[in-house]
Design a protein around this motif. Structure first.
Motif, PDB file in Angstrom:
ATOM      1  N   LEU A 231       0.609  -0.851  -0.108  1.00  0.00           N
ATOM      2  CA  LEU A 231      -0.032   0.109   0.226  1.00  0.00           C
ATOM      3  C   LEU A 231       0.958   1.199   0.202  1.00  0.00           C
ATOM      4  O   LEU A 231       1.913   1.437   0.891  1.00  0.00           O
ATOM      5  CB  LEU A 231      -0.872   0.017   1.086  1.00  0.00           C
ATOM      6  CG  LEU A 231      -2.004   1.003   1.303  1.00  0.00           C
ATOM      7  CD1 LEU A 231      -3.008   0.702   2.352  1.00  0.00           C
ATOM      8  CD2 LEU A 231      -1.463   2.332   1.948  1.00  0.00           C
ATOM      9  N   THR A 233       0.820   5.192   0.601  1.00  0.00           N
ATOM     10  CA  THR A 233       0.087   6.209   1.316  1.00  0.00           C
ATOM     11  C   THR A 233       0.071   7.630   0.251  1.00  0.00           C
ATOM     12  O   THR A 233       1.186   7.920  -0.381  1.00  0.00           O
ATOM     13  CB  THR A 233       0.439   6.576   2.538  1.00  0.00           C
ATOM     14  OG1 THR A 233       1.844   7.324   2.509  1.00  0.00           O
ATOM     15  CG2 THR A 233       0.538   5.442   3.447  1.00  0.00           C
ATOM     16  N   ARG A 258       5.885   9.946   0.636  1.00  0.00           N
ATOM     17  CA  ARG A 258       4.809   8.974   0.785  1.00  0.00           C
ATOM     18  C   ARG A 258       5.504   7.678   1.648  1.00  0.00           C
ATOM     19  O   ARG A 258       6.689   7.896   2.067  1.00  0.00           O
ATOM     20  CB  ARG A 258       4.349   8.436  -0.407  1.00  0.00           C
ATOM     21  CG  ARG A 258       3.606   9.558  -1.330  1.00  0.00           C
ATOM     22  CD  ARG A 258       3.262   8.973  -2.721  1.00  0.00           C
ATOM     23  NE  ARG A 258       3.034   9.853  -3.500  1.00  0.00           N
ATOM     24  CZ  ARG A 258       1.898  10.543  -3.775  1.00  0.00           C
ATOM     25  NH1 ARG A 258       0.740  10.273  -3.156  1.00  0.00           N
ATOM     26  NH2 ARG A 258       1.701  11.401  -4.580  1.00  0.00           N
ATOM     27  N   VAL A 285      -6.636  -2.822   3.776  1.00  0.00           N
ATOM     28  CA  VAL A 285      -6.148  -1.539   3.422  1.00  0.00           C
ATOM     29  C   VAL A 285      -6.317  -0.842   4.747  1.00  0.00           C
ATOM     30  O   VAL A 285      -5.111  -0.111   4.998  1.00  0.00           O
ATOM     31  CB  VAL A 285      -6.845  -1.041   2.102  1.00  0.00           C
ATOM     32  CG1 VAL A 285      -6.399   0.586   2.193  1.00  0.00           C
ATOM     33  CG2 VAL A 285      -6.591  -1.809   0.816  1.00  0.00           C
ATOM     34  N   GLN A 286      -7.462  -0.310   5.110  1.00  0.00           N
ATOM     35  CA  GLN A 286      -7.418   0.471   6.002  1.00  0.00           C
ATOM     36  C   GLN A 286      -6.866  -0.159   7.663  1.00  0.00           C
ATOM     37  O   GLN A 286      -6.300   0.694   8.191  1.00  0.00           O
ATOM     38  CB  GLN A 286      -9.004   0.534   6.828  1.00  0.00           C
ATOM     39  CG  GLN A 286      -9.394   1.593   7.857  1.00  0.00           C
ATOM     40  CD  GLN A 286      -8.739   2.901   7.394  1.00  0.00           C
ATOM     41  OE1 GLN A 286      -9.129   3.342   6.382  1.00  0.00           O
ATOM     42  NE2 GLN A 286      -8.191   3.840   8.102  1.00  0.00           N
ATOM     43  N   LEU A 289      -3.221   0.902   7.184  1.00  0.00           N
ATOM     44  CA  LEU A 289      -2.976   2.370   7.607  1.00  0.00           C
ATOM     45  C   LEU A 289      -3.203   2.563   9.268  1.00  0.00           C
ATOM     46  O   LEU A 289      -2.352   3.345   9.399  1.00  0.00           O
ATOM     47  CB  LEU A 289      -4.346   3.074   6.959  1.00  0.00           C
ATOM     48  CG  LEU A 289      -4.066   3.032   5.424  1.00  0.00           C
ATOM     49  CD1 LEU A 289      -5.461   3.667   4.826  1.00  0.00           C
ATOM     50  CD2 LEU A 289      -2.885   4.102   4.994  1.00  0.00           C
ATOM     51  N   THR A 303      -3.730   7.941   4.738  1.00  0.00           N
ATOM     52  CA  THR A 303      -4.620   7.671   3.587  1.00  0.00           C
ATOM     53  C   THR A 303      -4.075   7.131   2.628  1.00  0.00           C
ATOM     54  O   THR A 303      -2.892   7.377   2.312  1.00  0.00           O
ATOM     55  CB  THR A 303      -5.392   8.928   3.274  1.00  0.00           C
ATOM     56  OG1 THR A 303      -4.627   9.998   2.756  1.00  0.00           O
ATOM     57  CG2 THR A 303      -6.497   9.576   4.370  1.00  0.00           C
ATOM     58  N   ALA A 304      -4.565   6.178   1.948  1.00  0.00           N
ATOM     59  CA  ALA A 304      -4.098   5.465   0.722  1.00  0.00           C
ATOM     60  C   ALA A 304      -4.212   6.095  -0.492  1.00  0.00           C
ATOM     61  O   ALA A 304      -5.090   6.692  -1.088  1.00  0.00           O
ATOM     62  CB  ALA A 304      -4.865   3.987   0.927  1.00  0.00           C
ATOM     63  N   GLN A 305      -3.034   6.155  -1.307  1.00  0.00           N
ATOM     64  CA  GLN A 305      -3.040   6.509  -2.485  1.00  0.00           C
ATOM     65  C   GLN A 305      -3.388   5.300  -3.721  1.00  0.00           C
ATOM     66  O   GLN A 305      -3.904   5.949  -4.679  1.00  0.00           O
ATOM     67  CB  GLN A 305      -1.697   7.124  -2.843  1.00  0.00           C
ATOM     68  CG  GLN A 305      -1.612   8.141  -3.935  1.00  0.00           C
ATOM     69  CD  GLN A 305      -0.881   7.297  -5.262  1.00  0.00           C
ATOM     70  OE1 GLN A 305       0.233   6.396  -4.837  1.00  0.00           O
ATOM     71  NE2 GLN A 305      -1.161   7.400  -6.289  1.00  0.00           N
ATOM     72  N   ARG A 306      -2.425   4.420  -3.286  1.00  0.00           N
ATOM     73  CA  ARG A 306      -2.738   3.169  -4.335  1.00  0.00           C
ATOM     74  C   ARG A 306      -2.376   1.825  -3.808  1.00  0.00           C
ATOM     75  O   ARG A 306      -1.565   1.831  -2.738  1.00  0.00           O
ATOM     76  CB  ARG A 306      -2.080   3.443  -5.543  1.00  0.00           C
ATOM     77  CG  ARG A 306      -0.557   3.486  -5.401  1.00  0.00           C
ATOM     78  CD  ARG A 306       0.148   3.593  -6.905  1.00  0.00           C
ATOM     79  NE  ARG A 306       1.538   3.721  -6.634  1.00  0.00           N
ATOM     80  CZ  ARG A 306       2.341   2.493  -6.566  1.00  0.00           C
ATOM     81  NH1 ARG A 306       1.980   1.304  -6.795  1.00  0.00           N
ATOM     82  NH2 ARG A 306       3.634   2.539  -6.474  1.00  0.00           N
ATOM     83  N   VAL A 307      -2.907   0.835  -4.301  1.00  0.00           N
ATOM     84  CA  VAL A 307      -2.562  -0.313  -3.744  1.00  0.00           C
ATOM     85  C   VAL A 307      -1.798  -1.279  -4.903  1.00  0.00           C
ATOM     86  O   VAL A 307      -2.630  -1.437  -6.114  1.00  0.00           O
ATOM     87  CB  VAL A 307      -3.714  -1.257  -3.310  1.00  0.00           C
ATOM     88  CG1 VAL A 307      -3.569  -2.756  -2.940  1.00  0.00           C
ATOM     89  CG2 VAL A 307      -4.268  -0.742  -1.933  1.00  0.00           C
TER      90      VAL A 307
END
Length: 391
Positions: A231, A233, A258, A285-286, A289, A303-307
């Motif tokens: 992940l 961020t 990131r 994902v959460q 984080l 917060t996630a930018q991409r996986v």
């Protein structure tokens, strides 16, 4: 012993192992073509935690190889000052989970001469101010000052630039390239559109696809490759320098502010579809984080930018596969976990083997013939203490 230098080597694979090998071959004077199915660094190298280390327990031969690998990164950093934007040795910290202890891990590392410092909770802020000391195990943590991280896409781009400057040709979007074998000899590569590239040496460095490519040629390599994901961020407001390998999350910074996160428990939550598709649950994902926030000073909101999900290459016995394929003349393979750590040194050692015809003694225990019927090794030993995941 030396052999006639190959006139043309085709390297299949645009990740760190393929790029490193191509750059070293071109530097050594070979005519080189690097082909990759899609874009450079779009496979496992583009979704790696990329922690540079020889942490924990492993065979003496593998530990030595990894120490050489770290040395090559320091040499690269010294020769390429601009790399300090994407290659850092600011240290790494790890601690044990509930019911475990890293005291024996620490003792093992120190006994082998590895740079390891035991840090009590009260001293964490002085050693790694970006770490939340309250999240550290009550017994304390191990800090490895000589470890670091690399952004593989940036390194791959630099290696490819060097290869091209030395005359290499790069073919992206080549589709599913395969080795052309005639009468037991690798004679070239056939691209996805049927185009044939003649060669007198071929290197297979296609990450998790190596076992399948070899299987199509009648060669078996034990494979423990799992589905995995990292992940990335959104940019964070806190300065993070230390690589963290904690019970619930691994964390490392990126050149653009990131963080890259992963964890074994999160990888195990991936749902693999019948068609091979990978679904990463939103709660995983959460969860990553949240876990990363807990181990960072100030518990910043992340917060996630991409996986990035895909297959993570791991040989069946956990150790690298390096060198000539015994049953197919002119074919070489690279298949390993920890490709980030090993990328520079394995590319160098394999290129030297191809150019001189003499395998390095360093890779003797990692050659493919160890998987012969009477030489299948046991699983990698982990010792009696809590193992450190290899990333």
């Amino acid at each position: 012993m030396t052999t006639t230098q190959p006139s043309h080597v085709v390297v299949i694979g645009g990740g760190i192992l393929g790029a490193s090998t191509a750059a070293q071959l071109a530097r050594g004077g070979a005519q080189v073509t690097l082909v990759t199915a899609g874009s450079l660094a779009d496979g496992a190298s583009g979704r790696s935690i990329a922690w540079l280390n020889s942490s924990g327990d492993r065979s003496a031969e593998y530990h030595y190889l990894r120490l050489l690998a770290l040395d090559r990164y320091r040499t690269w950093s010294a020769r390429h000052p601009e790399s300090r934007a994407y290659l850092r040795f600011d240290g790494a910290m790890k601690w044990a989970g509930p019911g475990q202890s890293f005291r024996e891990t620490f003792g093992f590392e120190r006994a082998g001469g590895y740079d390891a410092v035991w840090v009590d909770r009260s001293d964490v802020a002085a050693v790694a101010p970006d770490v939340n000391a309250d999240a550290v195990a009550a017994e304390g943590a191990i800090f490895n000052p000589g470890e670091g991280w690399v952004s593989l896409p940036d390194l791959i781009a630099a290696l490819v630039d060097e290869a091209v400057a030395d005359g290499a040709r790069i073919i992206e979007d080549a589709g599913d390239a395969r080795v052309d074998v005639q009468d037991g000899v690798a004679t070239g590569v056939i691209l996805g559109d049927g185009t044939r590239l003649p060669a007198d040496r071929v290197v297979l460095a296609t990450g998790p696809a190596v076992p399948a490519h070899l299987a199509a040629l009648g060669v078996t390599v034990p494979d423990a490759t799992p589905a995995a994901f990292v992940l990335v961020t959104d940019p964070v407001d806190v300065a993070v320098r230390t690589v963290l390998n904690t019970p619930r999350v691994a964390v490392r910074p990126t050149p653009d502010g990131r963080l890259v996160l992963d964890a074994d428990w999160a990888e195990q939550s991936i749902v693999v579809g019948d068609d091979g598709s990978l679904l990463v649950p939103a709660e995983s994902v959460q969860g990553l984080l949240d876990e990363a926030s807990k181990v960072l000073a100030g518990t910043p909101r992340l917060t996630a930018q991409r996986v990035g999900a895909g297959l993570k290459p791991i040989p069946g016995d956990g150790e690298p596969v390096v060198g000539a394929v015994p049953t197919i003349a002119g074919l070489y393979a690279l298949f390993t976990h920890s490709g980030a750590t090993l990328g520079l040194v394995l590319g160098e050692l394999l290129a030297e083997e191809i150019l001189t015809g003499s395998p390095s003694p360093v890779t003797r225990t990692f050659r493919l013939d160890r998987f012969a019927a009477d030489a299948v090794p046991e699983a990698v030993p982990t010792g009696a203490w809590a193992p450190v995941p290899q990333r």
